[in-house]
Scaffold this motif. Structure first.
Motif, PDB file in Angstrom:
ATOM      1  N   PRO A 198      83.753  51.622 -16.603  1.00  0.00           N
ATOM      2  CA  PRO A 198      83.409  50.203 -16.430  1.00  0.00           C
ATOM      3  C   PRO A 198      81.911  49.977 -16.613  1.00  0.00           C
ATOM      4  N   GLU A 199      81.569  48.733 -16.854  1.00  0.00           N
ATOM      5  CA  GLU A 199      80.156  48.377 -16.951  1.00  0.00           C
ATOM      6  C   GLU A 199      79.482  48.686 -15.614  1.00  0.00           C
ATOM      7  N   PRO A 200      78.250  49.210 -15.640  1.00  0.00           N
ATOM      8  CA  PRO A 200      77.547  49.466 -14.375  1.00  0.00           C
ATOM      9  C   PRO A 200      77.444  48.190 -13.541  1.00  0.00           C
ATOM     10  N   ASP A 201      77.576  48.343 -12.233  1.00  0.00           N
ATOM     11  CA  ASP A 201      77.475  47.198 -11.332  1.00  0.00           C
ATOM     12  C   ASP A 201      76.649  47.594 -10.111  1.00  0.00           C
ATOM     13  N   PRO A 202      75.332  47.386 -10.169  1.00  0.00           N
ATOM     14  CA  PRO A 202      74.470  47.767  -9.045  1.00  0.00           C
ATOM     15  C   PRO A 202      74.823  47.042  -7.747  1.00  0.00           C
ATOM     16  N   ALA A 203      75.530  45.915  -7.816  1.00  0.00           N
ATOM     17  CA  ALA A 203      75.924  45.202  -6.602  1.00  0.00           C
ATOM     18  C   ALA A 203      76.885  46.031  -5.757  1.00  0.00           C
ATOM     19  N   LEU A 204      77.526  47.028  -6.378  1.00  0.00           N
ATOM     20  CA  LEU A 204      78.456  47.885  -5.640  1.00  0.00           C
ATOM     21  C   LEU A 204      77.764  49.104  -5.028  1.00  0.00           C
ATOM     22  N   ASP A 205      76.481  49.292  -5.271  1.00  0.00           N
ATOM     23  CA  ASP A 205      75.773  50.479  -4.770  1.00  0.00           C
ATOM     24  C   ASP A 205      75.907  50.689  -3.268  1.00  0.00           C
ATOM     25  N   PRO A 206      75.799  49.671  -2.422  1.00  0.00           N
ATOM     26  CA  PRO A 206      75.958  49.922  -0.976  1.00  0.00           C
ATOM     27  C   PRO A 206      77.341  50.471  -0.615  1.00  0.00           C
ATOM     28  N   PHE A 207      78.333  50.232  -1.460  1.00  0.00           N
ATOM     29  CA  PHE A 207      79.703  50.663  -1.191  1.00  0.00           C
ATOM     30  C   PHE A 207      79.965  52.101  -1.646  1.00  0.00           C
ATOM     31  N   ARG A 208      79.035  52.686  -2.378  1.00  0.00           N
ATOM     32  CA  ARG A 208      79.182  54.065  -2.867  1.00  0.00           C
ATOM     33  C   ARG A 208      78.906  55.025  -1.720  1.00  0.00           C
ATOM     34  N   ASP A 209      79.994  55.483  -1.084  1.00  0.00           N
ATOM     35  CA  ASP A 209      79.902  56.350   0.092  1.00  0.00           C
ATOM     36  C   ASP A 209      79.053  55.712   1.184  1.00  0.00           C
ATOM     37  N   GLY A 210      79.242  54.418   1.370  1.00  0.00           N
ATOM     38  CA  GLY A 210      78.479  53.667   2.348  1.00  0.00           C
ATOM     39  C   GLY A 210      79.158  53.589   3.707  1.00  0.00           C
ATOM     40  N   VAL A 211      78.374  53.231   4.698  1.00  0.00           N
ATOM     41  CA  VAL A 211      78.892  52.970   6.048  1.00  0.00           C
ATOM     42  C   VAL A 211      78.175  51.743   6.575  1.00  0.00           C
ATOM     43  N   ALA A 212      78.952  50.813   7.094  1.00  0.00           N
ATOM     44  CA  ALA A 212      78.391  49.609   7.704  1.00  0.00           C
ATOM     45  C   ALA A 212      78.852  49.516   9.151  1.00  0.00           C
ATOM     46  N   VAL A 213      77.959  49.033   9.995  1.00  0.00           N
ATOM     47  CA  VAL A 213      78.293  48.768  11.394  1.00  0.00           C
ATOM     48  C   VAL A 213      78.868  47.359  11.463  1.00  0.00           C
ATOM     49  N   LEU A 214      79.951  47.209  12.196  1.00  0.00           N
ATOM     50  CA  LEU A 214      80.524  45.889  12.457  1.00  0.00           C
ATOM     51  C   LEU A 214      80.110  45.472  13.856  1.00  0.00           C
ATOM     52  N   ARG A 215      79.557  44.280  13.961  1.00  0.00           N
ATOM     53  CA  ARG A 215      79.127  43.775  15.273  1.00  0.00           C
ATOM     54  C   ARG A 215      79.780  42.423  15.540  1.00  0.00           C
ATOM     55  N   ARG A 216      80.065  42.226  16.822  1.00  0.00           N
ATOM     56  CA  ARG A 216      80.523  40.916  17.296  1.00  0.00           C
ATOM     57  C   ARG A 216      79.724  40.627  18.551  1.00  0.00           C
ATOM     58  N   ASP A 217      79.110  39.473  18.601  1.00  0.00           N
ATOM     59  CA  ASP A 217      78.245  39.112  19.731  1.00  0.00           C
ATOM     60  C   ASP A 217      77.190  40.193  19.970  1.00  0.00           C
ATOM     61  N   GLU A 218      76.665  40.744  18.879  1.00  0.00           N
ATOM     62  CA  GLU A 218      75.606  41.749  18.872  1.00  0.00           C
ATOM     63  C   GLU A 218      76.019  43.099  19.441  1.00  0.00           C
ATOM     64  N   GLU A 219      77.287  43.259  19.795  1.00  0.00           N
ATOM     65  CA  GLU A 219      77.808  44.533  20.292  1.00  0.00           C
ATOM     66  C   GLU A 219      78.480  45.270  19.133  1.00  0.00           C
ATOM     67  N   VAL A 220      78.327  46.602  19.080  1.00  0.00           N
ATOM     68  CA  VAL A 220      79.004  47.393  18.054  1.00  0.00           C
ATOM     69  C   VAL A 220      80.505  47.339  18.302  1.00  0.00           C
ATOM     70  N   ALA A 221      81.232  46.845  17.302  1.00  0.00           N
ATOM     71  CA  ALA A 221      82.687  46.731  17.404  1.00  0.00           C
ATOM     72  C   ALA A 221      83.394  47.817  16.603  1.00  0.00           C
ATOM     73  N   GLY A 222      82.691  48.407  15.641  1.00  0.00           N
ATOM     74  CA  GLY A 222      83.294  49.441  14.815  1.00  0.00           C
ATOM     75  C   GLY A 222      82.454  49.718  13.591  1.00  0.00           C
ATOM     76  N   TYR A 223      83.063  50.457  12.660  1.00  0.00           N
ATOM     77  CA  TYR A 223      82.386  50.864  11.429  1.00  0.00           C
ATOM     78  C   TYR A 223      83.336  50.713  10.251  1.00  0.00           C
ATOM     79  N   VAL A 224      82.760  50.456   9.089  1.00  0.00           N
ATOM     80  CA  VAL A 224      83.518  50.455   7.842  1.00  0.00           C
ATOM     81  C   VAL A 224      82.887  51.502   6.939  1.00  0.00           C
ATOM     82  N   ALA A 225      83.684  52.483   6.516  1.00  0.00           N
ATOM     83  CA  ALA A 225      83.236  53.483   5.552  1.00  0.00           C
ATOM     84  C   ALA A 225      83.842  53.102   4.201  1.00  0.00           C
ATOM     85  N   THR A 226      83.038  53.217   3.144  1.00  0.00           N
ATOM     86  CA  THR A 226      83.479  52.761   1.822  1.00  0.00           C
ATOM     87  C   THR A 226      83.193  53.806   0.746  1.00  0.00           C
ATOM     88  N   THR A 227      83.934  53.722  -0.325  1.00  0.00           N
ATOM     89  CA  THR A 227      83.671  54.520  -1.514  1.00  0.00           C
ATOM     90  C   THR A 227      84.059  53.702  -2.737  1.00  0.00           C
TER      91      THR A 227
END
Length: 120
Positions: free
Chosen positions: A5-34
């Motif tokens: 596919p055509e390169p898509d730098p917008a997907l770079d954070p999703f390349r083996d990325g991990v995001a913290v999920l927060r609700r009301d500023e408290e850690v609610a979980g994590y999302v791991a992506t590839t």
């Protein structure tokens, strides 16, 4: 042979990325992506397409089954905007903010949650 596919730098954070999920500023979980690719025979194209896989692990230890997103992008666009909505489970239903982790923290979270390439 299929083309990448055509390169898509917008997907770079999703390349083996991990995001913290927060609700009301408290850690609610994590999302791991590839990011991977796929080919759709009905697309009448010799080009592969981008494919984002993700796993949600909640702060209470509950681990969701892996899920996927691809163009026209629903979850990806939402996470790019800094939010994540979960409507598949009553216990965790709701809207969350997304904060991508830097490399060192990402590695630590993946290890702590026991998430590896085979999970995607």
């Amino acid at each position: 042979m299929l083309e990448q596919p055509e390169p898509d730098p917008a997907l770079d954070p999703f390349r083996d990325g991990v995001a913290v999920l927060r609700r009301d500023e408290e850690v609610a979980g994590y999302v791991a992506t590839t990011v991977r690719t796929f080919w759709a025979p009905l697309s009448f194209s010799r080009r592969r397409h981008w494919w984002v896989w993700f796993i949600v692990v909640w702060a209470d230890g509950h681990r969701e089954m892996r899920d996927e997103d691809y163009a026209p992008w629903t979850v990806v666009r939402e996470m790019q905007s800094g939010t994540f909505s979960w409507d598949q489970d009553d216990a965790h239903r709701g809207d969350y903010t997304v904060e991508w982790l830097p490399e060192e923290a990402r590695q630590a979270v993946l290890s702590a949650l026991n998430i590896g390439p085979d999970d995607f």
